[in-house]
Design a protein around this motif. Structure first.
Motif, PDB file in Angstrom:
ATOM      1  N   ASP A 174       0.840  -1.206   0.000  1.00  0.00           N
ATOM      2  CA  ASP A 174       0.000   0.000   0.000  1.00  0.00           C
ATOM      3  C   ASP A 174       0.871   1.252   0.000  1.00  0.00           C
ATOM      4  O   ASP A 174       1.934   1.294   0.641  1.00  0.00           O
ATOM      5  CB  ASP A 174      -0.899   0.038   1.239  1.00  0.00           C
ATOM      6  CG  ASP A 174      -2.223  -0.682   1.027  1.00  0.00           C
ATOM      7  OD1 ASP A 174      -2.741  -0.650  -0.108  1.00  0.00           O
ATOM      8  OD2 ASP A 174      -2.737  -1.274   1.990  1.00  0.00           O
TER       9      ASP A 174
ATOM     10  N   HIS B  99       0.577   6.618  -7.335  1.00  0.00           N
ATOM     11  CA  HIS B  99      -0.334   5.469  -7.391  1.00  0.00           C
ATOM     12  C   HIS B  99      -0.811   5.102  -5.980  1.00  0.00           C
ATOM     13  O   HIS B  99      -0.735   3.949  -5.539  1.00  0.00           O
ATOM     14  CB  HIS B  99       0.350   4.265  -8.046  1.00  0.00           C
ATOM     15  CG  HIS B  99       0.922   4.588  -9.402  1.00  0.00           C
ATOM     16  ND1 HIS B  99       0.142   4.842 -10.505  1.00  0.00           N
ATOM     17  CD2 HIS B  99       2.207   4.730  -9.820  1.00  0.00           C
ATOM     18  CE1 HIS B  99       0.903   5.110 -11.549  1.00  0.00           C
ATOM     19  NE2 HIS B  99       2.170   5.050 -11.164  1.00  0.00           N
TER      20      HIS B  99
ATOM     21  N   THR C 172      -2.889   4.059  -2.902  1.00  0.00           N
ATOM     22  CA  THR C 172      -3.936   3.034  -2.783  1.00  0.00           C
ATOM     23  C   THR C 172      -4.947   3.337  -1.678  1.00  0.00           C
ATOM     24  O   THR C 172      -6.036   2.758  -1.668  1.00  0.00           O
ATOM     25  CB  THR C 172      -3.311   1.657  -2.507  1.00  0.00           C
ATOM     26  OG1 THR C 172      -2.500   1.735  -1.321  1.00  0.00           O
ATOM     27  CG2 THR C 172      -2.447   1.207  -3.678  1.00  0.00           C
TER      28      THR C 172
ATOM     29  N   SER D   1      -6.003   4.154  -8.827  1.00  0.00           N
ATOM     30  CA  SER D   1      -5.182   3.303  -7.948  1.00  0.00           C
ATOM     31  C   SER D   1      -5.798   3.149  -6.561  1.00  0.00           C
ATOM     32  O   SER D   1      -5.426   2.240  -5.816  1.00  0.00           O
ATOM     33  CB  SER D   1      -3.778   3.894  -7.803  1.00  0.00           C
ATOM     34  OG  SER D   1      -3.842   5.208  -7.255  1.00  0.00           O
TER      35      SER D   1
ATOM     36  N   ARG E  64      -7.735   2.070  -3.469  1.00  0.00           N
ATOM     37  CA  ARG E  64      -8.423   0.861  -3.010  1.00  0.00           C
ATOM     38  C   ARG E  64      -9.485   1.203  -1.974  1.00  0.00           C
ATOM     39  O   ARG E  64     -10.539   0.580  -1.915  1.00  0.00           O
ATOM     40  CB  ARG E  64      -7.374  -0.097  -2.424  1.00  0.00           C
ATOM     41  CG  ARG E  64      -7.885  -1.440  -1.968  1.00  0.00           C
ATOM     42  CD  ARG E  64      -6.736  -2.412  -1.738  1.00  0.00           C
ATOM     43  NE  ARG E  64      -5.873  -2.047  -0.633  1.00  0.00           N
ATOM     44  CZ  ARG E  64      -6.045  -2.432   0.629  1.00  0.00           C
ATOM     45  NH1 ARG E  64      -7.072  -3.195   0.931  1.00  0.00           N
ATOM     46  NH2 ARG E  64      -5.206  -2.069   1.576  1.00  0.00           N
TER      47      ARG E  64
ATOM     48  N   CYS F 174     -14.240   3.421  -5.456  1.00  0.00           N
ATOM     49  CA  CYS F 174     -13.579   2.553  -4.471  1.00  0.00           C
ATOM     50  C   CYS F 174     -14.397   2.568  -3.188  1.00  0.00           C
ATOM     51  O   CYS F 174     -15.364   3.327  -3.054  1.00  0.00           O
ATOM     52  CB  CYS F 174     -12.145   3.029  -4.192  1.00  0.00           C
ATOM     53  SG  CYS F 174     -12.052   4.614  -3.321  1.00  0.00           S
TER      54      CYS F 174
END
Length: 523
Positions: free
Chosen positions: A219, A266, A268, A293, A295, A318
Motif C-alpha cells: 500500500d 499510485h 492506494t 489506484s 483501493r 472505491c
C-alpha cells in the motif's frame, strides 16, 4: 460475522491478538531492517524520500544526539511542525529513549503553544524555520530549555546536528505502561487537556486499526491528515509504518496537489476529513486526475453526511467509509473492515475494532438501553488513555471506575457492532475536523472590555461542519467585526469566531451551566 450482546454490552466479534510487551517505536519500526531500501516516507512537495532502513538509522542517531544533550527517560519533547518525513524521526527518537512526545498544532499562536508547553512540562521543542519566531516566543514563556529547528535558522540548534552522532543511543528499559504521548484534546467540554497515552494503549490501537483497514506492505498511503492529530499520528503515520506501507506526506492541504500526488504515486488508500470529502464529491477539478489506484478512502475526525459518503464512493470508484474515534481512545473506536466490504453500510460511523466493547446508556438515568435504544455511547478497550495529565477529577468524569469511556456522543450500536452517531451531548465544536473548545473562546471574549458575558456554540455548516458562533452580552461599544478580529489575533485560524449574536442574557441552569441547546434553537 456477528457480534455478541451480553447484558447490554456489545463486544467486537474480532479478537485482538496478545499485545506485545514492547514500546511504540520498536513496534512501529519493526520492519525497518527487513524492508531496507523500500520507501517509508516521501515528501509530496519535494520528492524527498526516507527508506525504511534509513529511517531506523536516523532514529538511532537522533536518539543518541538527544541523549548527548541531556534528554532522559520521562522527559517531554514537543513537535511543532507540519507533515514532513522528519516528523517520525523526531517522534521515534524520543519514544525510543523512553521520552514523551507532545504534538502541537502548527497553526497555534505563541500564547496557545506556550500553554501546551507549560502544561506538558516540555523540556525541548522541534519546529521548522517558518514557525521559529512563534516557537521561540512560546518556549521563552514556558521556560522550555532547548529549541531545535529542522533545517537552518538563526537562534536555534539545527536538528540535523543531532544526526551526526553514531547509532549508539543509551539502552533504556521502557515499561509498556509508561506514558508515550501527550496529545491534547478538549474532551467533551472545557479547554485542551493532555491525554496520557501509554505505549501499550498506542500499540493496541495500531494493531486494531491495521486489522480493520487491512493495511499492506504494497500500500501507498497519502497523509494529509496532520500528524499532530490522533488521526494523522496513529491511524496514518504509525499504523502505516507498523504495516510496512509507504506514506506520502503533504505539509498542507491543497486539492490539486493532493490529487496530483495520488496520481503520481499510485496511492492506494488514505484517511481524510469531511471538508476534503466534500471537495472529492463535488469539485469539478477531481475529474482531471487519474485516481484509479485507490483501493479505499476513509473519513474521520468529524461526522460526514451519508449523501456525501455515497457521492464520494460513486465518483472515486472505491470503498469509501467513515470511522469513529477519540484522542482519549488513542484514535480508533469503530472502523469498517476494508477486507469485508459486504458489512459496510453508508451512514454508519464504523464497526467496533478488535477487542472493543460498547454500551448505549440513557444520559439522564444511566440505564442501559441495549442495541434497540439511542443514548450516550460508552466504550471500553485496551486503547483507552491513562487519563488527563494532572486532572484526576476530569479523568474520573470521562472514564468511570469500571473502565468505561463516556464518549459524550449520542447514537446506537447494533448487534453487529455497527456504530451510528446521531447527536452529541458534549459541547465541543468541530470546525473542519479541528476541535474548538467553547470554554476557551468564552474566557477570551470575556477579557474584552466591552463584553460582560459570552457563550460559544457551533452553528451547522455544510462546508465546515460547524462554525464557532458567539452569543455576547455587551457593556460597551464594540462592533461584531471588532470582536471577531480581536479574537482572531489571539487564536489559531480554526478557532476564530465566524458569527456574533447579541443577547440580553446568557441562558444558564440553576447550577450556572450554559444552556447551549437554547442557543442552538435561537439559530
Amino acid at each position: 460475522m456477528t457480534m455478541q450482546a451480553v447484558e447490554s454490552i456489545v463486544r467486537s466479534a474480532v479478537p485482538l491478538p496478545p499485545i506485545p510487551e514492547t514500546d511504540v517505536s520498536s513496534f512501529s519500526l519493526r520492519h525497518s531492517p527487513r524492508l531496507g531500501d523500500k520507501p517509508a516516507l516521501i515528501d509530496a512537495a519535494s520528492g524527498r524520500t526516507i527508506a525504511y532502513g534509513e529511517l531506523g538509522r536516523l532514529v538511532r542517531r537522533a536518539a543518541a544526539g538527544l541523549a548527548a544533550h541531556g534528554f532522559r527517560r520521562g522527559d517531554v519533547l514537543a513537535i511543532y511542525a507540519p507533515n514532513l518525513p522528519e516528523y517520525p524521526v523526531v517522534a521515534h527518537a524520543v519514544l525510543s529513549l523512553g521520552g514523551v512526545v507532545t504534538t502541537a498544532n502548527p497553526l497555534y499562536k505563541p500564547m496557545e503553544l506556550a500553554k501546551q508547553l507549560t502544561d506538558s512540562r516540555a523540556r525541548a521543542i522541534v519546529t521548522v524555520p517558518p514557525f521559529l519566531d512563534a516557537a521561540r516566543e512560546a518556549a521563552s514563556e514556558a521556560r522550555c530549555r532547548e529549541l531545535y529547528v529542522i533545517g537552518d535558522a538563526p537562534g536555534a540548534t539545527p536538528f540535523g546536528s543531532l544526526l551526526r552522532h553514531a547509532e549508539d543511543p543509551p539502552e533504556v528499559r521502557i515499561d509498556p505502561d509508561d506514558t508515550a504521548a501527550l496529545l491534547y484534546s478538549s474532551g467533551t467540554t472545557g479547554v485542551p487537556k493532555g491525554v496520557e497515552l501509554t505505549h501499550r494503549a498506542i500499540v493496541a490501537n495500531l494493531m486494531q486499526t491495521a486489522m480493520a483497514l487491512d493495511y499492506r506492505e504494497d500500500d501507498t498511503l497519502i497523509a494529509v491528515a496532520p500528524f499532530f492529530h490522533a488521526l494523522g499520528f496513529a491511524v496514518l503515520l504509525n499504523t502505516g509504518l507498523s504495516a510496512g506501507s509507504t506514506l506520502v506526506s503533504l505539509p498542507r492541504f491543497d486539492l490539486e496537489a493532493f490529487l496530483q500526488a495520488i496520481e503520481d504515486h499510485h496511492v492506494t488508500g488514505t484517511i481524510i476529513v469531511p471538508p476534503i470529502a466534500l471537495a472529492l464529491a463535488r469539485h469539478p477539478v477531481v475529474d482531471r486526475y487519474d485516481l484509479s489506484s485507490l483501493r479505499f478512502v476513509g473519513c474521520g475526525a468529524a461526522p460526514l453526511g451519508k449523501e456525501v459518503e455515497e457521492e464520494c464512493a460513486k465518483r472515486l470508484g472505491c470503498l469509501f467509509h467513515q470511522g469513529y474515534g477519540m484522542t482519549e481512545a488513542t484514535a480508533s473506536i469503530a472502523i469498517p473492515r476494508v477486507a469485508e466490504p459486504e458489512l459496510h453500510h453508508y451512514g454508519q460511523a464504523g464497526i467496533l475494532v478488535a477487542g472493543t466493547e460498547a454500551r448505549v446508556v440513557d444520559p439522564v438515568s444511566g440505564a442501559d438501553l441495549g442495541t434497540a435504544g439511542t443514548g450516550e455511547i460508552w466504550i471500553r478497550g485496551p486503547q483507552l488513555m491513562r487519563g488527563y495529565l494532572g486532572r484526576p477529577a476530569e479523568t474520573a468524569e470521562t472514564i468511570d471506575a469500571d473502565g468505561w469511556l463516556h464518549t459524550g456522543d449520542i447514537g446506537r450500536v447494533d448487534s453487529d457492532g455497527r456504530v451510528f452517531i446521531t447527536d452529541r451531548i458534549k459541547e465541543l465544536i468541530k470546525y473542519k475536523a479541528h476541535q474548538v473548545a467553547p470554554a476557551e473562546l468564552e474566557a477570551l471574549l470575556c477579557t474584552h472590555p466591552a463584553v460582560a458575558a459570552a457563550a460559544v456554540i457551533g452553528a451547522p455548516d455544510e462546508d465546515a461542519g460547524e462554525l464557532p458562533t458567539a452569543f455576547v452580552v455587551t457593556r460597551g461599544e464594540a462592533s461584531d467585526h471588532e470582536l471577531m478580529s480581536w479574537v482572531a489575533e489571539r487564536v489559531a485560524p480554526h478557532k476564530r469566531i465566524r458569527r456574533v449574536e447579541r443577547i440580553e442574557e446568557i441562558p444558564c441552569s440553576a447550577s450556572g451551566k450554559i444552556l447551549r441547546r437554547e442557543l442552538r434553537e435561537r439559530l
